[in-house]
Design a protein around this motif. Structure first.
Motif, PDB file in Angstrom:
ATOM      1  N   ALA A 287       0.831  -1.206   0.000  1.00  0.00           N
ATOM      2  CA  ALA A 287       0.000   0.000   0.000  1.00  0.00           C
ATOM      3  C   ALA A 287       0.866   1.257   0.000  1.00  0.00           C
ATOM      4  N   ASP A 288       0.393   2.282  -0.703  1.00  0.00           N
ATOM      5  CA  ASP A 288       1.080   3.576  -0.655  1.00  0.00           C
ATOM      6  C   ASP A 288       0.339   4.577   0.230  1.00  0.00           C
ATOM      7  N   CYS A 289      -0.873   4.206   0.662  1.00  0.00           N
ATOM      8  CA  CYS A 289      -1.616   5.026   1.617  1.00  0.00           C
ATOM      9  C   CYS A 289      -2.485   4.096   2.455  1.00  0.00           C
ATOM     10  N   VAL A 290      -2.366   4.200   3.766  1.00  0.00           N
ATOM     11  CA  VAL A 290      -3.118   3.338   4.688  1.00  0.00           C
ATOM     12  C   VAL A 290      -4.048   4.212   5.520  1.00  0.00           C
ATOM     13  N   LEU A 291      -5.329   3.882   5.497  1.00  0.00           N
ATOM     14  CA  LEU A 291      -6.311   4.559   6.339  1.00  0.00           C
ATOM     15  C   LEU A 291      -6.673   3.635   7.491  1.00  0.00           C
ATOM     16  N   ALA A 292      -6.367   4.051   8.711  1.00  0.00           N
ATOM     17  CA  ALA A 292      -6.713   3.280   9.909  1.00  0.00           C
ATOM     18  C   ALA A 292      -7.951   3.903  10.534  1.00  0.00           C
ATOM     19  N   VAL A 293      -9.035   3.139  10.575  1.00  0.00           N
ATOM     20  CA  VAL A 293     -10.307   3.641  11.097  1.00  0.00           C
ATOM     21  C   VAL A 293     -10.567   3.025  12.466  1.00  0.00           C
ATOM     22  N   GLY A 294     -10.539   3.856  13.506  1.00  0.00           N
ATOM     23  CA  GLY A 294     -10.825   3.364  14.849  1.00  0.00           C
ATOM     24  C   GLY A 294      -9.818   2.357  15.338  1.00  0.00           C
ATOM     25  N   SER A 295      -8.573   2.509  14.943  1.00  0.00           N
ATOM     26  CA  SER A 295      -7.506   1.608  15.385  1.00  0.00           C
ATOM     27  C   SER A 295      -6.350   2.436  15.918  1.00  0.00           C
ATOM     28  N   ARG A 296      -5.800   2.003  17.052  1.00  0.00           N
ATOM     29  CA  ARG A 296      -4.637   2.710  17.587  1.00  0.00           C
ATOM     30  C   ARG A 296      -3.343   2.208  16.966  1.00  0.00           C
ATOM     31  N   LEU A 297      -3.448   1.268  16.014  1.00  0.00           N
ATOM     32  CA  LEU A 297      -2.278   0.720  15.329  1.00  0.00           C
ATOM     33  C   LEU A 297      -1.268   0.183  16.340  1.00  0.00           C
ATOM     34  N   SER A 298      -1.757  -0.701  17.188  1.00  0.00           N
ATOM     35  CA  SER A 298      -0.929  -1.289  18.239  1.00  0.00           C
ATOM     36  C   SER A 298       0.342  -1.888  17.657  1.00  0.00           C
ATOM     37  N   GLY A 299       1.469  -1.567  18.276  1.00  0.00           N
ATOM     38  CA  GLY A 299       2.742  -2.089  17.801  1.00  0.00           C
ATOM     39  C   GLY A 299       2.788  -3.599  17.800  1.00  0.00           C
ATOM     40  N   PHE A 300       2.145  -4.233  18.785  1.00  0.00           N
ATOM     41  CA  PHE A 300       2.136  -5.693  18.846  1.00  0.00           C
ATOM     42  C   PHE A 300       1.420  -6.282  17.637  1.00  0.00           C
ATOM     43  N   GLY A 301       0.371  -5.609  17.181  1.00  0.00           N
ATOM     44  CA  GLY A 301      -0.382  -6.106  16.037  1.00  0.00           C
ATOM     45  C   GLY A 301       0.284  -5.856  14.704  1.00  0.00           C
ATOM     46  N   LEU A 302       1.380  -5.088  14.706  1.00  0.00           N
ATOM     47  CA  LEU A 302       2.084  -4.777  13.462  1.00  0.00           C
ATOM     48  C   LEU A 302       3.420  -5.498  13.352  1.00  0.00           C
ATOM     49  N   LEU A 303       3.695  -6.433  14.262  1.00  0.00           N
ATOM     50  CA  LEU A 303       4.967  -7.149  14.234  1.00  0.00           C
ATOM     51  C   LEU A 303       5.081  -8.011  12.978  1.00  0.00           C
ATOM     52  N   PRO A 304       6.311  -8.301  12.536  1.00  0.00           N
ATOM     53  CA  PRO A 304       6.498  -9.142  11.341  1.00  0.00           C
ATOM     54  C   PRO A 304       5.814 -10.498  11.487  1.00  0.00           C
ATOM     55  N   GLN A 305       5.281 -10.985  10.377  1.00  0.00           N
ATOM     56  CA  GLN A 305       4.630 -12.291  10.326  1.00  0.00           C
ATOM     57  C   GLN A 305       4.985 -12.981   9.013  1.00  0.00           C
ATOM     58  N   TYR A 306       5.012 -14.308   9.047  1.00  0.00           N
ATOM     59  CA  TYR A 306       5.304 -15.103   7.848  1.00  0.00           C
ATOM     60  C   TYR A 306       6.592 -14.634   7.166  1.00  0.00           C
ATOM     61  N   GLY A 307       7.557 -14.208   7.970  1.00  0.00           N
ATOM     62  CA  GLY A 307       8.825 -13.749   7.415  1.00  0.00           C
ATOM     63  C   GLY A 307       8.753 -12.382   6.765  1.00  0.00           C
ATOM     64  N   MET A 308       7.630 -11.674   6.943  1.00  0.00           N
ATOM     65  CA  MET A 308       7.454 -10.355   6.326  1.00  0.00           C
ATOM     66  C   MET A 308       7.451  -9.262   7.387  1.00  0.00           C
ATOM     67  N   ASP A 309       8.253  -8.239   7.191  1.00  0.00           N
ATOM     68  CA  ASP A 309       8.102  -7.005   7.954  1.00  0.00           C
ATOM     69  C   ASP A 309       7.136  -6.158   7.132  1.00  0.00           C
ATOM     70  N   TRP A 310       5.858  -6.436   7.311  1.00  0.00           N
ATOM     71  CA  TRP A 310       4.859  -6.106   6.298  1.00  0.00           C
ATOM     72  C   TRP A 310       4.293  -4.694   6.367  1.00  0.00           C
ATOM     73  N   PHE A 311       4.387  -4.015   7.510  1.00  0.00           N
ATOM     74  CA  PHE A 311       3.749  -2.698   7.563  1.00  0.00           C
ATOM     75  C   PHE A 311       4.543  -1.716   6.706  1.00  0.00           C
ATOM     76  N   PRO A 312       3.887  -1.018   5.769  1.00  0.00           N
ATOM     77  CA  PRO A 312       4.594  -0.191   4.779  1.00  0.00           C
ATOM     78  C   PRO A 312       5.110   1.117   5.381  1.00  0.00           C
ATOM     79  N   GLU A 313       6.388   1.146   5.696  1.00  0.00           N
ATOM     80  CA  GLU A 313       6.966   2.305   6.377  1.00  0.00           C
ATOM     81  C   GLU A 313       6.917   3.574   5.521  1.00  0.00           C
ATOM     82  N   ASP A 314       6.913   3.424   4.197  1.00  0.00           N
ATOM     83  CA  ASP A 314       6.933   4.601   3.321  1.00  0.00           C
ATOM     84  C   ASP A 314       5.537   5.074   2.925  1.00  0.00           C
TER      85      ASP A 314
END
Length: 595
Positions: A287-314
């Motif tokens: 994604a190049d733009c992420v809209l989070a609706v009613g989410s605090r974007l918990s760091g625990f929920g954004l940890l890498p999974q399946y070998g992917m550091d998946w949250f798009p930092e850019d």
């Protein structure tokens, strides 16, 4: 994670105005004004004066077997009602109240509205280390969003009103602390209706910021949406769906909120976080733009999974939350919008450019990726091995759940993996242990949820460790109170989540994680008067689930699962390979072992 406030109905006249009554009567009358239905706890002399008249107030008192579970039941009750009513719990002063600490803290991190009544020692004995005395206000200071110590008993109804206002505004627990002797005597007091002391709506976000957010989303080529708990509490799912369709954007459920967007929607890609949808995380990573609706974007929920550091930092991140303190708290955002999720998303949809959104080809790729993930998940789960593979158990249990089943999950090796298997079309149906991550949450929460919505099935997924720690005793409560909750106990004879860590980091040195003495939990359930079934073969899972769900009784389905199937650690970021300095402690597998 505050939300829109909507009292059940508009009422103009106070229930009582400057009327004489006892403090116990005033307390219950204010609960009556709020349409309170039930209070969870264990009987104690400290609150017996209002307990005595609860039947006349038509408020059910539901006695439990441990006070921590009273708090979990109150939590589950509130979640099942999508935060429209707080759960209420009470206990005996001192040890009874302190037993609720874990359950109340869990509710705070679950953003569940709750009112805890915590009686203390008598006014004249406070500070003398008397019988069952504890400063429970200081003990709960970090566990509640508001607390008040009643100094003037004539204000007891006012304290109930404040507890409701703060609990509903903040979506969290509140505490009313009072000396037990303050329930006696007579007072002159008002008992008000909800519309007279708490707000109905916080409104949408600032118009200028909505325009800025619409511009960011409109120019994005690969926008994506994360729907969180605020989507549920503000009743914003329809608005999020409209926005997603306008943007042609995929929608992922935030971690442990699998019911925040219907899985049957063609743009749904499933849940993020530990053991969740690989397709959802692959989609977000692009994604190049992420809209989070009613989410605090918990760091625990954004940890890498399946070998992917998946949250798009850019990516540009736009966060909508009714609580301004959550904006950018754990994740850098480009733009934060403070307001009710439904109203803000509705306004945002109206501001989108006509050309906004991902291409149809992009959406088709995402749909194929999600279909491929579902096929992969099913293939991973179709094994006939015994003891039963945890994935097979989770697959068959999930497939057996009737429509609109409320499901609560505990923490642990198997239960946490359920994130990938549990799919929902209706909000308020998924009750997870949340980021406090305490064992023993699920069964109490499932009981509370069933009390809130008696016509819908309620199922708890529990590991054997948590079942023996904090759940098994409440089967007696479910039987006595005729609450037909189904508990699925995954018995792998170990503390699997911790054994994961010993497998991955400590060279299979399993210390303190085996539970070889586990009894037959199904037999114990039958001894308590419940329906109990023990499952040893994979083909037995579906009929056992069907029998339990159709029994109309409290039921325990114990599934003997394979303890050698250990999954990814929850926190690779919080553990490291051991290194020992003293020779006597060096062992094979340590980073500096030279033997």
């Amino acid at each position: 994670m505050s939300r829109q406030q909507t009292p059940p109905e508009t009422k103009q006249e106070p229930l009582h105005e400057n009327e004489r009554m006892t403090p116990s009567e005033a307390l219950l009358e204010q609960f009556v004004a709020e349409d309170a239905e039930v209070m969870f706890g264990i009987v104690g002399s400290a609150f017996m004066d209002f307990l005595d008249i609860m039947p006349a107030a038509d408020i059910r008192y539901l006695p439990v077997r441990h006070e921590q579970n009273a708090a979990h039941m109150a939590d589950g009750y509130a979640q099942a009602l999508r935060g429209e009513q707080p759960g209420i719990c009470v206990a005996q002063n001192g040890p009874g109240v302190t037993n609720m600490v874990t359950g109340v803290k869990a509710a705070q991190l679950n953003h569940s509205p709750m009112i805890m009544l915590s009686p203390t020692a008598t006014t004249g004995s406070i500070g003398t280390d008397g019988f069952q005395e504890a400063d429970t206000q200081s003990i709960f200071d970090d566990c509640v969003d508001w607390q008040g110590r009643l100094e003037d008993k004539s204000r007891i109804a006012e304290y109930v009103r404040t507890a409701y206002r703060e609990s509903m505004a903040e979506n969290g627990p509140t505490q009313i602390d009072f000396a037990r002797d303050q329930l006696y005597g007579e007072i002159d007091t008002d008992v008000l209706q909800p519309n007279q002391y708490r707000q109905e709506s916080i409104g949408g976000a600032d118009d200028a910021k909505v325009e800025d957010a619409a511009e960011l989303l409109s120019r994005a080529e690969n926008p994506a949406i994360i729907a969180g708990l605020g989507t549920i509490y503000s009743d914003a799912i329809e608005e999020v769906a409209d926005l997603a369709e306008g943007l042609n954007a995929p929608v992922a459920n935030s971690y442990l909120h699998n019911d925040s967007f219907p899985i049957s929607h063609p743009l749904a890609v499933g849940p993020l976080g530990y053991g969740g949808s690989k397709a959802a995380m692959e989609t977000l990573s692009e994604a190049d733009c992420v809209l989070a609706v009613g989410s605090r974007l918990s760091g625990f929920g954004l940890l890498p999974q399946y070998g992917m550091d998946w949250f798009p930092e850019d990516a540009d991140v736009v966060q909508i939350d009714a609580d301004g303190s959550q904006i950018g708290r754990t994740t850098r955002v480009e733009l934060g919008l403070v307001g009710d999720a439904a109203e803000t998303v509705r306004a945002l949809t109206g501001q989108l450019d006509a050309s906004a959104g991902a291409s149809d080809d992009r959406i088709e790729e995402i749909r194929r990726a999600y279909a491929d993930w579902k096929e992969e998940l099913e293939e991973m789960s179709q094994t006939d091995q015994t003891p039963i593979h945890p994935r097979r158990a989770l697959w068959d249990v999930a497939q057996a759940l009737p429509e609109n089943t409320m499901v609560s999950t505990d923490i642990g090796n198997t239960c946490s993996l359920a994130n990938a298997y549990l799919e929902f079309d209706n909000p308020g149906n998924f009750l997870a242990a949340g980021t406090y991550g305490n064992c023993g949450f699920a069964y109490g929460a499932a009981i509370g949820a069933k009390v809130a919505r008696p016509d819908d099935p309620s199922v708890a997924l529990v590991g054997d460790g948590a079942w023996g720690m904090q759940s098994l005793n409440e089967v007696m409560t479910a039987v006595r109170e005729d609450i037909p909750v189904v508990a699925v106990v995954f018995n792998n004879m170990e503390w699997g989540a911790e054994k994961q860590n010993q497998y991955w980091f400590y060279n299979d040195r399993f210390v303190g994680t085996d539970l070889p003495e586990n009894p037959d939990f199904a037999e114990i359930a039958r001894d308590m008067g419940a329906h109990g079934t023990r499952v040893e073969q994979p083909e037995e899972i579906t009929p056992a689930m069907n029998d339990a769900l159709e029994s109309g009784e409290p039921a325990v389905v114990e599934i003997r699962t394979d303890g050698t199937e250990l999954f990814e650690p929850f926190r690779r970021d919080a553990l490291d390979d051991p290194e020992r300095v003293l020779e006597k402690y060096r062992q094979s597998g340590d980073s500096n072992y030279d033997g």
